[in-house]
Motif scaffolding. Structure first.
Motif, short mmCIF file in Angstrom:
data_model
loop_
_atom_site.label_atom_id
_atom_site.label_comp_id
_atom_site.label_asym_id
_atom_site.label_seq_id
_atom_site.Cartn_x
_atom_site.Cartn_y
_atom_site.Cartn_z
N GLU A 277 1.54 -1.01 0.42
CA GLU A 277 0.15 0.04 0.16
C GLU A 277 0.80 1.67 0.07
N SER A 301 -8.21 0.52 -6.89
CA SER A 301 -9.09 -1.60 -7.14
C SER A 301 -8.42 -2.00 -6.75
N THR A 303 -6.05 -2.05 -3.92
CA THR A 303 -5.82 -1.46 -2.36
C THR A 303 -6.86 -2.27 -1.67
N HIS A 304 -7.96 -2.27 -2.15
CA HIS A 304 -9.53 -2.74 -2.15
C HIS A 304 -8.91 -4.40 -1.54
N GLN A 305 -9.02 -4.98 -2.71
CA GLN A 305 -8.30 -6.37 -2.60
C GLN A 305 -7.47 -6.62 -1.77
N SER A 314 -12.84 -5.82 5.42
CA SER A 314 -13.74 -5.51 4.56
C SER A 314 -15.25 -6.09 4.96
N ASP A 319 -17.49 -5.68 0.02
CA ASP A 319 -17.26 -6.24 -1.47
C ASP A 319 -17.65 -6.33 -2.09
N VAL A 322 -18.01 -3.13 -4.39
CA VAL A 322 -17.38 -2.64 -5.31
C VAL A 322 -17.05 -3.83 -6.30
N ARG A 335 -13.01 0.81 -4.24
CA ARG A 335 -13.09 1.08 -3.16
C ARG A 335 -13.52 0.76 -1.78
N SER A 345 -17.95 2.82 0.42
CA SER A 345 -17.13 2.53 -1.13
C SER A 345 -16.80 3.83 -1.60
#
Length: 389
Positions: A277, A301, A303-305, A314, A319, A322, A335, A345
């Motif tokens: 990150e 995106s 980052t969200h993963q 999360s 989830d 997103v 994210r 999000s």
């Protein structure tokens, strides 16, 4: 909406205290473009203040009594500055008490005051209403009593209030963004040194859309503090093998991978997310500098993963939001934002397509979870300030 907020706050102040307020202050919530859970890991973040505010109506009074009205909550609190200030059961009051406690400890010249506050920042949505409250009170008292505090000091006082009176071991990003925000600019903040620089955010062809899952989180129960403990353990292990490492910004993915077995699966995942990150933030800053929104969306995106799979902060609702957003060609990136386990999000959307995205995802979200989605179209705004007509 801002004018209505101000008028409502002033009107309630006049009703409660039978006089006009001496001054009005606005303290904004914040978004974070990228750099989640990095502020307490000595990394870099990319936040901005937004056009959702807590409005404060303030006036001095003649004694040492502080009379505080939380308009939206329909609650009040009263205290005497001569008394010992300690945390109480009213969580919203603790953010204010924590600030007052520090000002008293510094020996600054305070007297009693009357205050009403009201907000357009949704609580529990990851937009840092608590930081806006802390920093707004600190900023207002600094102005009214000419305390001579710098913006940086106000942000640090807000952070410490959260640590000591709310029990949340937060980083500095939220308070810093609330105080230092500038209109149409994002802040590249070094969370280690507090050095920062502004980058023009040219969102003329794109917009930032927040989708509130309406799943409310509380950091005290969400595992926020647990994550801090896990990464601190991980960093200590990394340092023991790589003495040149001072903070996570000195780490490489290779270092973390070399210690995978020693760290154990959970702490490895936490540390790997942090290192990646920090790298993503640097790439995102470069993308903003050249208005490469496709690249910015990609890093968001990713980052969200990482937040979902490695940092595990999360939740199914976020989830889902997103995943559904990224099906839309007009959504460049999406994210989770904030501490996690609910909230909003943040979505980077091609301008003109916001309503279509909202309509489609709202129907899908209601059908899947039985929850009415709450969208927020936000703009990047200036930080905490005194309102002047």
């Amino acid at each position: 909406m801002k004018k209505k907020l101000i008028q409502r706050t002033i009107s309630h102040f006049e009703t409660c205290f039978g006089k006009q307020p001496q001054a009005i202050f606005l303290s904004p919530g914040r978004i974070n473009i990228i750099g989640e859970h990095i502020d307490y890991n000595d990394g870099f973040v990319l936040p901005a203040a937004i056009n959702k505010y807590i409005c404060f109506a303030f006036a001095k009074n003649q004694g040492t009594q502080c009379r505080i009205q939380a308009l939206d909550l329909k609650q009040s609190h009263q205290l005497d500055l001569n008394d010992t200030l300690e945390p109480i059961e009213k969580m919203w009051a603790n953010y204010i008490l924590g600030v007052l406690h520090q000002l008293k400890e510094k020996g600054l010249p305070l007297n009693g005051f009357d205050m009403v506050f009201s907000s357009t920042i949704p609580i529990g949505a990851g937009l840092s209403s608590s930081a806006a409250l802390e920093c707004g009170v600190g900023y207002a008292l600094n102005e009214i009593y000419t305390l001579g505090l710098s913006k940086e000091s106000i942000a640090l006082i807000g952070q410490k209030a959260e640590h000591t009176f709310a029990g949340v071991n937060c980083g500095i990003m939220d308070q810093f963004a609330s105080v230092f925000g500038k209109k149409n600019q994002v802040i590249e903040l070094d969370c280690n040194t507090l050095e920062h620089q502004y980058h023009k955010a040219d969102f003329s062809n794109h917009s930032l859309l927040l989708l509130d899952s309406r799943v409310k989180h509380a950091h005290l129960t969400s595992g926020y503090n647990t994550r801090r403990e896990e990464v601190e353990k991980g960093l200590a292990i990394i340092r023991s093998h790589y003495p040149q490492v001072s903070t996570f910004r000195d780490c490489t993915s290779q270092m973390v991978f070399s210690l995978k077995e020693t760290l154990g699966e959970t702490i490895f995942n936490r540390c790997h997310f942090v290192v990646k990150e920090i790298q993503r933030v640097k790439k995102a800053v470069q993308a903003v500098a050249v208005s490469d929104f496709n690249a910015l969306g990609k890093w968001m995106s990713e980052t969200h993963q990482g937040l979902a799979e490695e940092y595990e902060v999360s939740c199914p609702e976020i989830d889902f939001l997103v995943h559904q957003a990224l099906k839309h060609p007009s959504v460049l990136g999406a994210r989770m934002m904030g501490g996690g386990f609910g909230g909003c999000s943040i979505n980077l959307v091609t301008k003109g397509h916001e309503d279509q995205v909202i309509d489609t995802i709202s129907k899908e979200y209601l059908q899947h979870f039985g929850i009415a989605l709450q969208p927020y179209k936000v703009k990047i705004a200036k930080g905490t300030s005194r309102y002047k007509k």
